[in-house]
Motif scaffolding. Structure first.
Motif, mmCIF file in Angstrom:
data_model
loop_
_atom_site.group_PDB
_atom_site.id
_atom_site.type_symbol
_atom_site.label_atom_id
_atom_site.label_comp_id
_atom_site.label_asym_id
_atom_site.label_seq_id
_atom_site.Cartn_x
_atom_site.Cartn_y
_atom_site.Cartn_z
ATOM 1 N N SER A 54 0.858 -1.191 0.000
ATOM 2 C CA SER A 54 0.000 0.000 0.000
ATOM 3 C C SER A 54 0.886 1.231 0.000
ATOM 4 O O SER A 54 2.091 1.148 0.252
ATOM 5 N N CYS A 55 0.262 2.379 -0.233
ATOM 6 C CA CYS A 55 0.988 3.642 -0.090
ATOM 7 C C CYS A 55 1.307 3.874 1.385
ATOM 8 O O CYS A 55 2.357 4.413 1.726
ATOM 9 N N THR A 56 0.405 3.437 2.249
ATOM 10 C CA THR A 56 0.637 3.537 3.696
ATOM 11 C C THR A 56 1.954 2.851 4.056
ATOM 12 O O THR A 56 2.791 3.406 4.779
ATOM 13 N N PHE A 81 -4.777 12.501 4.050
ATOM 14 C CA PHE A 81 -5.246 11.228 4.585
ATOM 15 C C PHE A 81 -4.451 10.868 5.843
ATOM 16 O O PHE A 81 -3.298 11.277 5.992
ATOM 17 N N ASP A 152 4.143 12.491 -0.641
ATOM 18 C CA ASP A 152 2.990 11.591 -0.661
ATOM 19 C C ASP A 152 2.351 11.799 -2.026
ATOM 20 O O ASP A 152 1.566 12.731 -2.227
ATOM 21 N N ALA A 154 0.445 9.661 -3.563
ATOM 22 C CA ALA A 154 -0.605 8.643 -3.676
ATOM 23 C C ALA A 154 -1.540 8.911 -4.860
ATOM 24 O O ALA A 154 -1.971 7.990 -5.538
ATOM 25 N N GLN A 155 -1.844 10.201 -5.074
ATOM 26 C CA GLN A 155 -2.823 10.561 -6.115
ATOM 27 C C GLN A 155 -2.139 11.072 -7.376
ATOM 28 O O GLN A 155 -2.808 11.529 -8.297
ATOM 29 N N SER A 176 0.108 5.209 -4.535
ATOM 30 C CA SER A 176 -0.936 4.246 -4.157
ATOM 31 C C SER A 176 -1.599 3.651 -5.384
ATOM 32 O O SER A 176 -1.843 4.354 -6.369
ATOM 33 N N LYS A 181 -7.739 4.953 -6.936
ATOM 34 C CA LYS A 181 -6.763 5.793 -7.633
ATOM 35 C C LYS A 181 -6.855 5.566 -9.156
ATOM 36 O O LYS A 181 -7.649 4.751 -9.608
ATOM 37 N N GLY A 188 -2.430 -1.618 -2.928
ATOM 38 C CA GLY A 188 -1.093 -1.659 -3.525
ATOM 39 C C GLY A 188 -0.440 -0.298 -3.470
ATOM 40 O O GLY A 188 -1.123 0.726 -3.335
ATOM 41 N N TYR A 317 -11.279 15.034 3.061
ATOM 42 C CA TYR A 317 -10.620 14.953 4.364
ATOM 43 C C TYR A 317 -11.243 15.881 5.402
ATOM 44 O O TYR A 317 -11.720 16.958 5.087
HETATM 45 C C1 LIG Z 1 -4.957 6.990 -0.969
HETATM 46 C C2 LIG Z 1 -4.015 7.820 -0.190
HETATM 47 C C3 LIG Z 1 -3.145 7.267 0.760
HETATM 48 C C4 LIG Z 1 -3.210 5.817 1.186
HETATM 49 O O1 LIG Z 1 -2.984 4.933 0.173
HETATM 50 P P1 LIG Z 1 -3.124 3.340 0.462
HETATM 51 O O2 LIG Z 1 -2.532 2.727 -0.753
HETATM 52 O O3 LIG Z 1 -4.579 3.079 0.619
HETATM 53 O O4 LIG Z 1 -2.349 3.054 1.682
HETATM 54 C C5 LIG Z 1 -2.234 8.086 1.388
HETATM 55 N N1 LIG Z 1 -2.177 9.405 1.117
HETATM 56 C C6 LIG Z 1 -3.007 9.977 0.229
HETATM 57 C C7 LIG Z 1 -2.881 11.441 -0.053
HETATM 58 C C8 LIG Z 1 -3.963 9.210 -0.450
HETATM 59 O O5 LIG Z 1 -4.797 9.793 -1.325
#
Ligand SMILES: *Cc1c(COP(=O)(O)O)cnc(C)c1O
Length: 369
Positions: A54-56, A81, A152, A154-155, A176, A181, A188, A317
């Motif tokens: 995951s991105c986490t 997030f 980060d 993720a997006q 992410s 996404k 993932g 958020y």
């Molecule tokens: C979706 C998201 C995450 C978490 O991603 P995961 O893959 O679900 O862990 C973290 N930060 C931001 C900004 C996100 O949009």
């Protein structure tokens, strides 16, 4: 009901999963994992790429690599997030939240320097909606104060700042592939390691604190426990799914950008709402289409009205500095812009298969509200 999100499948995901299974090696760091990592390293000029679950997890790896310890301070936006913050909280950090711009949810670069103390270790930026933060200014601040820069992202897949891909700026960047996404694998993610000093250690932390990757490359003659680590690597089945998406990235991105443009052009003369602001230095990767309302009441009415017409629109958020977990620990000033986005932002239905007719219906409804 037209949902807010619907995962798009290219049709090749299960074919590649079957292939991964037939190869007889479905644990991590296999054939498809390499293929996906190579794709990113080649096409986006990233440093080392490691797929994660995951991105986490990628953010947690970044926090370990940055050596974050009890009492260190990490600056990040409050409009993000929970994982952006949790990854550093888990290492004992204190989170110092910064405000957004008045017209864009990204971290306001002018706020960062005021928050730096001798305890500051890192700045985490979030490219909200895939729109870049002010990277030149932020990188200058991080260099001047010797701080780690973590993106980060993720997006932010396939998005750029002054022509350079997001994810290539920070010491580390986290992506992410969650099903909400642009490019997905269910759950993932991926860690990008641009700071060369950390490439070796990243791979060790990824493989449970062992030098197994080096062993498989024949660089060492036995492998063992050499550092801290965890199980951050996904099964090759997940990577096979992801490959079915990645090879269609251009097509997916083109359709998403079309949808974004229909929304934008259809809504640009609508009174009562504010459209997203894309600074000149940033591209738009069509991760989402959001609008901002004048106040929370107007937003609730919009969401309700769209729901009555079977469209599911959602807010995003809540300010992390006001969350049940952090409000008693937060000692900073009010973050007005962050609170404003928490109260007024709406994300409209957005997914590959959303057809033009439905988008136009949504636009008409919003124009009448
Ligand atoms: C979706 C998201 C995450 C978490 O991603 P995961 O893959 O679900 O862990 C973290 N930060 C931001 C900004 C996100 O949009």
């Amino acid at each position: 009901m037209i949902p807010f999100n619907k995962p798009y499948l290219t049709g090749n995901e299960t074919k590649y999963i079957a292939d991964a299974v037939s190869r007889g090696k479905i644990s991590g760091n296999g054939y498809y994992t390499q293929k996906c990592q190579d794709f990113f390293e080649k096409n986006y000029n990233f440093g080392k790429c490691l797929l994660t679950t995951s991105c986490t997890d990628a953010l947690e790896m970044a926090a370990i690599l940055a050596g974050i310890q009890e009492g260190d301070e990490v600056i990040m936006p409050s409009y993000t997030f929970v994982s952006t913050a949790n990854a550093f909280i888990l290492r004992g950090a204190k989170i110092i939240f910064a405000d957004s711009y008045p017209n864009n949810p990204n971290i306001n670069h002018k706020e960062i320097e005021k928050l730096i103390t001798p305890k500051t270790k890192a700045v985490v930026v979030v490219h909200y909606a895939g729109v870049s933060c002010a990277m030149d200014e932020i990188m200058t601040i991080c260099k001047k104060h010797h701080l780690f820069l973590i993106e980060d992202a993720a997006q932010a897949i396939d998005s750029y700042y002054k022509g350079k891909p997001l994810g290539s700026f920070g010491d580390f960047a986290a992506f992410s592939f969650h099903e909400t996404k642009n490019i997905i694998s269910g759950e993932g993610g991926m860690l990008v390691i641009n700071n060369k000093k950390f490439k070796k250690r990243a791979e060790i932390i990824w493989e449970k604190g062992t030098n197994r990757s080096a062993f498989f490359r024949g660089e060492v003659d036995k492998y063992g426990w050499v550092d801290v680590g965890s199980s951050f690597l996904p099964s090759d089945i997940i990577a096979a799914f992801l490959w079915g998406q990645l090879e269609n990235l251009k097509n997916i991105q083109n359709r998403r950008k079309e949808i974004w443009n229909i929304y934008f052009n259809g809504l640009k003369n609508t009174k009562n709402i504010i459209l997203p602001n894309i600074p000149d230095y940033a591209t738009n990767n069509a991760h989402m289409f959001y609008i901002t309302c004048n106040n929370i009441k107007q937003r609730s009415t919009f969401i309700q009205k769209l729901k009555e017409h079977n469209f599911h629109a959602v807010f995003h958020y809540l300010s992390l500095h006001k969350s049940p977990f952090y409000k008693n620990k937060y000692k900073g000033k009010e973050l007005k812009n962050c609170d404003k986005f928490a109260n007024t932002l709406i994300r409209l239905p957005f997914y590959y298969e959303l057809n033009d007719i439905k988008i136009k219906e949504i636009i008409k409804l919003i124009q009448k509200l």
